[in-house]
Design an enzyme around this catalytic site. Structure first.
Site, short mmCIF file in Angstrom:
data_model
loop_
_atom_site.label_atom_id
_atom_site.label_comp_id
_atom_site.label_asym_id
_atom_site.label_seq_id
_atom_site.Cartn_x
_atom_site.Cartn_y
_atom_site.Cartn_z
N THR A 48 53.41 29.20 39.10
CA THR A 48 54.01 27.88 39.36
C THR A 48 53.17 26.73 38.57
OG1 THR A 48 53.70 28.91 41.74
CG2 THR A 48 54.44 26.67 41.62
N THR A 49 51.93 26.95 38.67
CA THR A 49 50.91 25.88 38.30
C THR A 49 51.05 25.81 36.55
OG1 THR A 49 49.39 26.90 40.12
CG2 THR A 49 48.72 24.78 38.41
N HIS A 98 58.07 26.69 47.26
CA HIS A 98 57.93 28.14 47.10
C HIS A 98 59.02 28.64 48.34
CE1 HIS A 98 54.60 28.68 45.02
NE2 HIS A 98 53.48 28.27 46.08
N ARG A 117 57.81 36.76 38.86
CA ARG A 117 56.69 37.71 38.24
C ARG A 117 56.87 38.95 39.07
NH1 ARG A 117 50.17 36.39 38.65
NH2 ARG A 117 49.66 37.42 36.82
N TYR A 182 57.27 35.14 34.44
CA TYR A 182 55.92 34.80 34.08
C TYR A 182 55.74 35.65 32.70
CZ TYR A 182 50.83 35.00 34.10
OH TYR A 182 49.43 34.93 33.97
N SER A 221 48.29 23.67 27.81
CA SER A 221 48.67 24.56 28.68
C SER A 221 48.35 26.05 28.90
CB SER A 221 50.28 24.67 29.13
OG SER A 221 51.02 25.33 27.92
N ARG A 246 42.88 32.56 37.25
CA ARG A 246 41.75 33.69 37.41
C ARG A 246 41.94 34.49 36.43
NH1 ARG A 246 42.15 38.83 39.48
NH2 ARG A 246 44.54 38.61 39.20
N LYS A 247 42.77 35.69 36.19
CA LYS A 247 42.97 36.32 34.89
C LYS A 247 43.96 36.00 33.88
CE LYS A 247 40.54 40.48 35.85
NZ LYS A 247 40.65 42.16 35.97
N GLY A 248 45.13 35.63 34.57
CA GLY A 248 46.24 35.38 33.90
C GLY A 248 46.71 36.30 32.78
P1 A3P Z 1 46.38 35.90 38.42
O1 A3P Z 1 45.56 35.66 39.66
O2 A3P Z 1 46.88 37.02 37.86
O3 A3P Z 1 45.23 35.49 37.40
P2 A3P Z 1 50.70 30.25 40.90
O4 A3P Z 1 50.22 28.97 40.11
O5 A3P Z 1 51.83 30.50 41.11
O6 A3P Z 1 49.54 30.19 41.90
O7 A3P Z 1 50.03 31.35 39.96
C1 A3P Z 1 48.81 31.62 39.78
C2 A3P Z 1 48.67 32.95 38.45
O8 A3P Z 1 48.87 32.26 37.27
C3 A3P Z 1 47.20 33.33 38.51
O9 A3P Z 1 47.33 34.92 38.06
C4 A3P Z 1 46.62 32.54 37.46
O10 A3P Z 1 45.66 32.95 36.66
C5 A3P Z 1 47.96 32.29 36.53
N1 A3P Z 1 47.85 31.27 35.48
C6 A3P Z 1 47.56 29.91 35.57
N2 A3P Z 1 47.56 29.15 34.79
C7 A3P Z 1 47.87 30.14 33.72
C8 A3P Z 1 48.01 30.00 32.17
N3 A3P Z 1 47.86 28.89 31.46
N4 A3P Z 1 48.43 31.08 31.46
C9 A3P Z 1 48.68 32.34 32.12
N5 A3P Z 1 48.58 32.49 33.36
C10 A3P Z 1 48.26 31.52 34.07
#
Ligand code: A3P
Length: 284
Positions: A48-49, A98, A117, A182, A221, A246-248
């Site tokens: 989302t973010t 959501h 995802r 994703y 981004s 977090r890990k992404g």
């Molecule tokens: P992980 O917890 O697996 O690292 P949302 O925004 O829907 O809450 O999703 C959060 C997930 O997107 C997290 O995954 C986060 O690390 C990942 N995320 C956020 N920004 C990102 C980016 N720029 N590139 C890749 N993944 C990203």
């Protein structure tokens, strides 16, 4: 073995985070979608973010949000802020939700971007999210195994993962819906940004015609850049909790799942998505 469960508000069986105002749920359901609205729709933790920030960057020629600003001010979460806050935004609006398809405010001319995802990485990310937002969930000492049971039985906020995914997947070929994943974003973000621009048209399309702007959107981004600016995306987490970005990664689930859990989620996936072409998106 402990069997801890997160705390939620229960709206006739639909669970919502306790950190959201309780009235936000009903208020959100009553928002009247406008023809110019763009909805960014996801199940929690599905990107989302990241997508939200890409949309914001596309509106601002790739220039980053200033350090004192929060992304959610410009692209608010409908169920969190309620309909009045959304109605006070200038049009055209970009709105995060959501909600599954049947609860999302609909207008035939509004546009809907859905990001899916794989459920394996989603549950791991959702686990960290749930333990990290202590006031929302009271689950700081919950284990992954505890959370996995809640997730696989659909007893988490915003409902069952598969109900959500299938509700939107059914509409993936509708003219006003763009269905993304994703994993495809991780694989080739440039291609996805171009897809989004073509789908939304207008200024979104114009901005990416400039290669320099397109590159700025990609760089600003990026995971690396978004990791540096956590306070823009989310309220602070306690020191001992993983950060919001977090890990992404794709495949972090392998560090968490037992082989039994893996098999159970595969079985569930096969049963729930039978007859669809969702499997080739993710398997594994
Ligand atoms: P992980 O917890 O697996 O690292 P949302 O925004 O829907 O809450 O999703 C959060 C997930 O997107 C997290 O995954 C986060 O690390 C990942 N995320 C956020 N920004 C990102 C980016 N720029 N590139 C890749 N993944 C990203």
């Amino acid at each position: 073995m402990s069997k801890k469960k997160p705390s939620y508000y229960n709206h006739n069986g639909f669970l919502m985070p306790m950190g959201f105002p309780i009235e936000g749920f009903t208020s959100a359901l009553n928002y009247q979608a406008q023809p110019s609205d763009i909805f960014l729709v996801t199940y929690p933790k599905c990107g989302t973010t990241w997508t939200q920030y890409i949309l914001w960057l596309m509106q601002h020629q790739g220039e980053p949000l200033s350090a004192s600003e929060k992304l959610e001010t410009y692209i608010p979460h409908l169920e969190e802020v309620g309909k009045e806050t959304i109605e006070n935004l200038p049009q055209p609006r970009v709105i995060k939700t959501h909600f599954p398809y049947e609860l999302t405010p609909y207008h035939p001319e509004a546009k809907y971007i859905y990001v899916a995802r794989n459920p394996f990485d989603c549950v791991v990310s959702f686990y960290h999210h749930t333990r990290g937002f202590i006031k929302h969930y009271n689950f700081a000492d919950g284990t992954f195994d505890d959370f996995f049971e809640c997730f696989i039985s659909g007893e988490v906020d915003f409902g069952d993962y598969f109900d959500h995914l299938l509700s939107w997947y059914e509409h993936k070929n509708d003219e006003n819906i763009l269905f993304l994943t994703y994993e495809a974003m991780k694989n080739n973000i440039k291609m996805i940004i171009i897809k989004i621009a073509n789908f939304l048209g207008g200024d979104y399309l114009n901005c990416i015609k400039n290669e320099h702007t397109l590159n700025k959107i990609i760089i600003n981004s990026s995971l690396e850049n978004m990791k540096k600016e956590q306070q823009r995306w989310s309220s602070n987490r306690p020191e001992n909790m993983p950060s919001f970005v977090r890990k992404g990664e794709v495949g972090d689930w392998k560090n968490y799942f037992s082989s039994e859990q893996q098999q159970r989620l595969i079985d569930k996936f096969m049963i729930r998505t039978a007859g669809t072409d969702l499997k080739p998106l993710w398997f594994f």
